[in-house]
Enzyme design. Structure first.
Site: not given
Length: 305
Positions: A162-163
């Site tokens: 995920d970012g």
């Protein structure tokens, strides 16, 4: 001269993350420490089944073949030393070159991450993961019952991230949680050329890139950014990676769609996300863990980022 792990990617992992000790753990959770130890001792000659992070560890260690060691995996566990004997025997059974371990019999083991110079810690214990993250070590709470990794890519280590709050800080996520989606998009569009601050897993992605470019071993690395960001907020994420001079092989900007089915197609050996909803979606299809850091770690948003 003492041994050193300098220059290697050091991964610390709990026994429950590496092996499937869920049946034994039920005895431990019942509060019967002695019964748990006795059960593990009875099963010393019985290799434990592979756990949720087994494929990740197996492939990481494969980078050491045919050259100087590049990866060190250390078992860092709340298990007692006798149970640790079964962990080492199980590792040997599967051909995992794991030589080091710290077993603390119920005490939190996270404090040993610093002398190990560990860059990644995987554990099923939420408190240990939070302590590690607070100490500046990338860490995730693994889902022991998550799906196991696909066997379709035996010579390729695949990891998805995920970012926000994982590769990047949760700066933008704080805006989303406080002011909503429109404010988030405006915030990120107006700062598209300004790199995001680093999140806890930036060093891990950097280490993977070094592994990718290291000679020998015959192993490859494939990485993916899997985020609920969408255009126009995608640009700041990509420009941040460009500023860091870090490449990812795939990027998925899903705009709030469930991540699980996309991850099923990517077939990672592990996926890291901060939000429990995304981790649960992923765990139905792939090995997954929650990075319990950032404002949204314990919340499920309408359109999480």
């Amino acid at each position: 001269m003492p041994a050193t792990l300098n220059g290697q990617l050091v991964v610390a992992i709990s026994s429950r993350a590496l092996f499937d000790f869920e049946a034994e753990n039920q005895v431990f959770e019942a509060g019967d420490d002695r019964a748990y130890m006795a059960l593990q001792q009875q099963r010393l000659d019985e290799p434990a089944p592979p756990g949720v992070a087994f494929s990740l560890v197996e492939k990481l260690l494969a980078f050491n073949a045919g050259g100087p060691p590049q990866v060190e995996v250390v078992v860092l566990s709340r298990n007692d030393p006798i149970s640790g004997m079964r962990v080492f025997r199980s590792a040997k059974h599967y051909g995992l070159a794991i030589e080091r371990g710290v077993f603390t019999r119920g005490a939190s083991p996270w404090r040993y991450l610093k002398p190990l110079s560990a860059q990644l810690f995987l554990s099923a214990n939420d408190d240990d993961v939070r302590q590690a993250l607070n100490a500046g070590v990338a860490a995730a709470r693994v889902m022991p019952l998550a799906a196991r990794a696909s066997a379709a890519h035996p010579r390729e280590l695949r990891i998805a991230f995920d970012g926000d709050a994982v590769l990047f800080s949760d700066e933008a996520e704080q805006v989303f949680q406080r002011d909503g989606l429109a404010a988030f998009r405006e915030h990120e569009s107006s700062r598209a050329h300004l790199p995001l601050p680093a999140g806890p897993f930036k060093p891990v992605l950097q280490a993977l890139q070094r592994l990718q470019h290291a000679p020998g071993g015959g192993m490859k690395v494939r990485t993916a950014l899997v985020t609920a960001r969408s255009a126009p907020a995608h640009e700041r994420a990509l420009r941040t990676l460009m500023d860091w001079q870090i490449e990812v092989d795939e990027a998925m900007f899903l705009g709030g769609l469930a991540k699980g089915e996309f991850l099923r197609e990517f077939e990672p050996d592990f996926f890291f996300d901060d939000q429990v909803g995304h981790v649960e979606s992923a765990a139905a299809h792939v090995p997954a863990g929650q990075v319990t850091a950032g404002v949204a770690a314990a919340r499920v948003s309408e359109i999480p980022v």
